[in-house]
Design a protein around this motif. Structure first.
Motif, PDB file in Angstrom:
ATOM      1  N   GLY A  92      15.400 -36.006   6.747  1.00 33.07           N
ATOM      2  CA  GLY A  92      15.840 -37.367   6.418  1.00 33.07           C
ATOM      3  C   GLY A  92      15.976 -37.550   4.914  1.00 33.07           C
ATOM      4  O   GLY A  92      16.993 -38.069   4.429  1.00 33.07           O
ATOM      5  N   VAL A  93      14.977 -37.103   4.185  1.00 32.72           N
ATOM      6  CA  VAL A  93      15.008 -37.209   2.716  1.00 32.72           C
ATOM      7  C   VAL A  93      16.120 -36.324   2.159  1.00 32.72           C
ATOM      8  O   VAL A  93      16.832 -36.705   1.225  1.00 32.72           O
ATOM      9  CB  VAL A  93      13.638 -36.827   2.114  1.00 32.72           C
ATOM     10  CG1 VAL A  93      13.709 -36.794   0.600  1.00 32.72           C
ATOM     11  CG2 VAL A  93      12.564 -37.790   2.596  1.00 32.72           C
ATOM     12  N   CYS A  94      16.264 -35.163   2.758  1.00 32.13           N
ATOM     13  CA  CYS A  94      17.308 -34.219   2.348  1.00 32.13           C
ATOM     14  C   CYS A  94      18.678 -34.900   2.421  1.00 32.13           C
ATOM     15  O   CYS A  94      19.469 -34.825   1.476  1.00 32.13           O
ATOM     16  CB  CYS A  94      17.247 -32.993   3.250  1.00 32.13           C
ATOM     17  SG  CYS A  94      18.566 -31.817   2.989  1.00 32.13           S
ATOM     18  N   ASP A  95      18.933 -35.610   3.522  1.00 32.19           N
ATOM     19  CA  ASP A  95      20.218 -36.306   3.686  1.00 32.19           C
ATOM     20  C   ASP A  95      20.429 -37.347   2.588  1.00 32.19           C
ATOM     21  O   ASP A  95      21.520 -37.453   2.023  1.00 32.19           O
ATOM     22  CB  ASP A  95      20.267 -37.003   5.050  1.00 32.19           C
ATOM     23  CG  ASP A  95      20.419 -36.005   6.198  1.00 32.19           C
ATOM     24  OD1 ASP A  95      20.735 -34.833   5.918  1.00 32.19           O
ATOM     25  OD2 ASP A  95      20.204 -36.407   7.357  1.00 32.19           O
ATOM     26  N   GLU A  96      19.365 -38.104   2.309  1.00 33.49           N
ATOM     27  CA  GLU A  96      19.472 -39.141   1.274  1.00 33.49           C
ATOM     28  C   GLU A  96      19.794 -38.543  -0.094  1.00 33.49           C
ATOM     29  O   GLU A  96      20.630 -39.053  -0.833  1.00 33.49           O
ATOM     30  CB  GLU A  96      18.160 -39.930   1.166  1.00 33.49           C
ATOM     31  CG  GLU A  96      17.978 -40.961   2.271  1.00 33.49           C
ATOM     32  CD  GLU A  96      16.603 -41.613   2.223  1.00 33.49           C
ATOM     33  OE1 GLU A  96      15.990 -41.633   1.133  1.00 33.49           O
ATOM     34  OE2 GLU A  96      16.152 -42.085   3.290  1.00 33.49           O
ATOM     35  N   LEU A  97      19.111 -37.436  -0.411  1.00 37.94           N
ATOM     36  CA  LEU A  97      19.326 -36.814  -1.718  1.00 37.94           C
ATOM     37  C   LEU A  97      20.692 -36.128  -1.789  1.00 37.94           C
ATOM     38  O   LEU A  97      21.323 -36.088  -2.850  1.00 37.94           O
ATOM     39  CB  LEU A  97      18.202 -35.822  -2.031  1.00 37.94           C
ATOM     40  CG  LEU A  97      16.797 -36.427  -2.163  1.00 37.94           C
ATOM     41  CD1 LEU A  97      15.782 -35.349  -2.505  1.00 37.94           C
ATOM     42  CD2 LEU A  97      16.764 -37.518  -3.226  1.00 37.94           C
ATOM     43  N   ARG A  98      21.112 -35.581  -0.647  1.00 38.61           N
ATOM     44  CA  ARG A  98      22.465 -34.990  -0.591  1.00 38.61           C
ATOM     45  C   ARG A  98      23.521 -36.054  -0.922  1.00 38.61           C
ATOM     46  O   ARG A  98      24.511 -35.768  -1.605  1.00 38.61           O
ATOM     47  CB  ARG A  98      22.723 -34.420   0.809  1.00 38.61           C
ATOM     48  CG  ARG A  98      22.124 -33.040   1.028  1.00 38.61           C
ATOM     49  CD  ARG A  98      23.131 -31.975   0.631  1.00 38.61           C
ATOM     50  NE  ARG A  98      22.495 -30.652   0.589  1.00 38.61           N
ATOM     51  CZ  ARG A  98      23.121 -29.558   0.157  1.00 38.61           C
ATOM     52  NH1 ARG A  98      24.375 -29.599  -0.240  1.00 38.61           N
ATOM     53  NH2 ARG A  98      22.503 -28.406   0.118  1.00 38.61           N
ATOM     54  N   ALA A  99      23.286 -37.297  -0.373  1.00 37.93           N
ATOM     55  CA  ALA A  99      24.232 -38.395  -0.614  1.00 37.93           C
ATOM     56  C   ALA A  99      24.315 -38.720  -2.110  1.00 37.93           C
ATOM     57  O   ALA A  99      25.332 -39.219  -2.597  1.00 37.93           O
ATOM     58  CB  ALA A  99      23.800 -39.619   0.180  1.00 37.93           C
TER      59      ALA A  99
ATOM     60  N   ASN B  82      11.691 -33.681  -6.301  1.00 40.33           N
ATOM     61  CA  ASN B  82      11.704 -33.975  -7.740  1.00 40.33           C
ATOM     62  C   ASN B  82      10.963 -32.900  -8.531  1.00 40.33           C
ATOM     63  O   ASN B  82      11.427 -32.454  -9.579  1.00 40.33           O
ATOM     64  CB  ASN B  82      11.062 -35.343  -8.028  1.00 40.33           C
ATOM     65  CG  ASN B  82      11.956 -36.484  -7.570  1.00 40.33           C
ATOM     66  OD1 ASN B  82      13.159 -36.284  -7.362  1.00 40.33           O
ATOM     67  ND2 ASN B  82      11.371 -37.658  -7.382  1.00 40.33           N
ATOM     68  N   ASP B  83       9.799 -32.499  -7.997  1.00 41.85           N
ATOM     69  CA  ASP B  83       9.024 -31.439  -8.661  1.00 41.85           C
ATOM     70  C   ASP B  83       9.831 -30.145  -8.738  1.00 41.85           C
ATOM     71  O   ASP B  83       9.842 -29.462  -9.770  1.00 41.85           O
ATOM     72  CB  ASP B  83       7.719 -31.163  -7.894  1.00 41.85           C
ATOM     73  CG  ASP B  83       6.719 -32.310  -8.017  1.00 41.85           C
ATOM     74  OD1 ASP B  83       6.987 -33.252  -8.787  1.00 41.85           O
ATOM     75  OD2 ASP B  83       5.674 -32.250  -7.329  1.00 41.85           O
ATOM     76  N   LEU B  84      10.514 -29.837  -7.634  1.00 38.94           N
ATOM     77  CA  LEU B  84      11.328 -28.609  -7.628  1.00 38.94           C
ATOM     78  C   LEU B  84      12.434 -28.705  -8.671  1.00 38.94           C
ATOM     79  O   LEU B  84      12.745 -27.722  -9.353  1.00 38.94           O
ATOM     80  CB  LEU B  84      11.927 -28.362  -6.236  1.00 38.94           C
ATOM     81  CG  LEU B  84      10.960 -27.951  -5.119  1.00 38.94           C
ATOM     82  CD1 LEU B  84      11.719 -27.759  -3.801  1.00 38.94           C
ATOM     83  CD2 LEU B  84      10.220 -26.657  -5.461  1.00 38.94           C
ATOM     84  N   GLY B  85      13.009 -29.920  -8.784  1.00 36.55           N
ATOM     85  CA  GLY B  85      14.055 -30.140  -9.799  1.00 36.55           C
ATOM     86  C   GLY B  85      13.519 -29.870 -11.199  1.00 36.55           C
ATOM     87  O   GLY B  85      14.173 -29.206 -12.020  1.00 36.55           O
ATOM     88  N   ASP B  86      12.302 -30.360 -11.464  1.00 32.35           N
ATOM     89  CA  ASP B  86      11.677 -30.136 -12.773  1.00 32.35           C
ATOM     90  C   ASP B  86      11.437 -28.646 -13.017  1.00 32.35           C
ATOM     91  O   ASP B  86      11.624 -28.148 -14.131  1.00 32.35           O
ATOM     92  CB  ASP B  86      10.334 -30.878 -12.852  1.00 32.35           C
ATOM     93  CG  ASP B  86      10.546 -32.389 -12.942  1.00 32.35           C
ATOM     94  OD1 ASP B  86      11.692 -32.797 -13.246  1.00 32.35           O
ATOM     95  OD2 ASP B  86       9.573 -33.134 -12.691  1.00 32.35           O
ATOM     96  N   ILE B  87      10.989 -27.954 -11.965  1.00 31.58           N
ATOM     97  CA  ILE B  87      10.696 -26.518 -12.093  1.00 31.58           C
ATOM     98  C   ILE B  87      11.972 -25.754 -12.456  1.00 31.58           C
ATOM     99  O   ILE B  87      11.977 -24.882 -13.332  1.00 31.58           O
ATOM    100  CB  ILE B  87      10.071 -25.966 -10.788  1.00 31.58           C
ATOM    101  CG1 ILE B  87       8.633 -26.484 -10.631  1.00 31.58           C
ATOM    102  CG2 ILE B  87      10.105 -24.436 -10.763  1.00 31.58           C
ATOM    103  CD1 ILE B  87       8.009 -26.236  -9.270  1.00 31.58           C
TER     104      ILE B  87
END
Lengths: 122, 393
Positions: free
Chosen positions: B278-285, B371-376
């Motif tokens: 569900g979160v994946c879909d939101e972030l994909r959007a 978000n953490d993965l994005g920072d990494i």
């Protein structure tokens, strides 16, 4: 990695299993398909002391034959006829029950040492 | 014919068991799986199944009786959770080593102490090295589908191992869900009549099972189990494809969700995978390249499929709903990180232990992980590779 044999563990050995068989040849989960196969499983190498027969003292009463828990004493025509060293585990019960002390328990290490010494002499 | 119904996870699993109609079920109640055997016992009482239902005095006896029935030649099942599975532990090993195709659902729950009855994967992780196949289910639909397929996987002549079907305690077991169940005849035909290769009650073929092994044979017999697990990977996929034909739903070893072009991936099992998607879909959007990998099989561990699915990503977060107390993270983290090691692709792999004792995994928590993965990825640095999601620190 080598591909797995699809016939793994499908062995159905009727002659009993031996330690040179690989995992494919052995029966699945160690299942046994033939009764009486304890005979093919040699337990003699568990032994640390070996029963030795003193022929002169033996009166062939066969008490040892009756007491041996591993059926490892041979008898022929009602007479003592040697040990089954392939299965004898060296428990010493035969020596203990012998009324004439005709069975001595000798250390397998000592036997090995003597054997080595003989081979060295030769 | 497909029937769209509203059932709880436990009801769906009980319906699957009714349709499987096993010869023997031996079980003991434990929250949250109690309902499954409670409902199943009513099927027995009402003549809906032909099963011999054995009420035993403990889970240790439940698996023992199930094993005895299976060795005798019956299609036998049990069902448990948490402490029950822990109490069953030693017999689970025996069932696996004797190669008995027992299928048993496990509604995942925390282990004591402190006493807690809620969702957690610590029970299942306790038997991950026992030799049983472990399938995990995101929702009631998957729990139902996995149950039907588990019979075919367990009984496949190249496998012959117990299969545990895991689904989240309460979150899946007690929540009402909409799902499709197959009609009885379709299931009957799919699983087929059970003809064991060998059975103790077959008087025409002598057989001794569960024998003594010394160091000269035990090792080889253990390797036979490894080989069966290796085969299971192929069989799980084959059965999944065949199941698609009768259900329209495809199952494999893993589900790769929007991973094709993803930079960041979350690896998570059971119901939390739904939240992650569900979160994946939101972030994909919002244009973020994120994905989710949901292992369906945990044992055997589908490392080839996981490496293939994750080879293109830059950072991975593995979410574990269990601790190992190794101080090196959760159980799935160790497996995933090991699998990725040989790629030498410099994929950053971090671990989040989450949801212990039934603590909710909130959508904000999942977003935090991305978000953490994005920072990494941005900094190229990982300051802490084992983290505790939602822990009050």
């Amino acid at each position: 990695m080598t591909p797995f044999n699809r016939n793994f563990g499908q062995g159905r050995s009727r002659e009993g299993i031996t330690p040179d068989m690989n995992w494919r040849e052995l029966t699945k989960a160690g299942n046994i398909y033939e009764p009486g196969n304890a005979n093919t499983y040699e337990t003699g190498d568990w032994r640390t002391i070996r029963p030795m027969w003193n022929e002169e003292r033996c009166i062939h009463c066969l008490i040892c034959w009756r007491y041996c828990p591993d059926a490892s004493i041979f008898s022929t025509d009602g007479k003592f006829d040697g040990f089954d060293y392939k299965h004898c585990k060296g428990c010493g019960i035969c020596a203990n029950v012998c009324p004439t002390h005709a069975i001595d328990m000798i250390s397998e290490d000592e036997i090995d040492e003597q054997k080595e010494a003989r081979e060295n002499e030769e | 014919m497909k029937n769209r119904v509203a059932l709880t996870g436990n009801e769906a699993v009980a319906q699957a068991m009714r349709q499987i109609n096993p010869d023997v079920v031996a079980a003991y109640p434990i929250t949250p799986s109690t309902e499954v055997v409670q409902m199943f016992s009513s099927f027995v009482n009402n003549g809906k199944v032909d099963t011999e239902f054995v009420t035993v005095e403990s889970e240790h006896s439940a698996m023992s009786a199930t094993m005895g029935a299976s060795a005798a030649g019956a299609r036998a099942m049990t069902c448990t959770s948490s402490q029950g599975l822990a109490y069953m532990f030693e017999v689970v090993y025996v069932a696996a080593s004797m190669r008995l195709p027992i299928v048993f659902p496990v509604a995942n729950r925390a282990l004591s102490a402190p006493i807690n009855i809620h969702c957690d994967h610590s029970d299942a992780m306790g038997i991950k090295q026992s030799g049983v196949i472990q399938l995990f289910s995101e929702n009631a639909q998957e729990a139902y589908d996995n149950m039907i397929q588990a019979i075919r996987i367990a009984e496949h002549p190249d496998v012959l191992l117990p299969v545990s079907v895991n689904y989240d305690g309460f979150i899946t077991s007690h929540a009402l869900d909409v799902l499709e169940i197959l009609d009885d005849d379709t299931v009957k035909e799919f699983i087929g009549e059970y003809h064991p290769q060998e059975a103790l009650l077959n008087v025409n073929e002598q057989l001794s099972m569960g024998n003594f092994d010394m160091y000269d044979y035990y090792f080889e017999h253990k390797y036979q189990q490894v080989a069966a697990m290796e085969n299971a990977k192929r069989v799980i996929e084959e059965v999944g494809k065949e199941y698609a034909k009768i259900s329209g739903r495809t199952y494999g070893l893993i589900e790769a969700y929007k991973l094709d072009d993803a930079d960041m991936a979350i690896v998570v099992m059971n119901s939390a995978a739904g939240s992650a998607k569900g979160v994946c879909d939101e972030l994909r959007a919002k244009g973020l390249k994120v994905g989710v990998l949901k292992p369906r099989a945990f044992r055997p561990f589908p490392h080839e499929a996981i490496v293939d699915a994750l080879k293109g990503v830059k950072a991975v977060a593995v979410l574990d709903r269990a601790e190992t107390f190794s101080t090196l993270g959760g159980p799935m983290f160790a497996d995933v990180r090991t699998a990725l090691y040989d790629l030498k692709a410099d994929i950053k792999v971090v671990n989040y232990v989450y949801g212990l004792g039934g603590r909710d995994l909130r959508l904000e928590d999942v977003e935090q992980v991305y978000n953490d993965l994005g920072d990494i990825i941005k900094t190229g640095k990982v300051d802490k590779f084992v983290r505790y999601l939602g822990l009050r620190e």
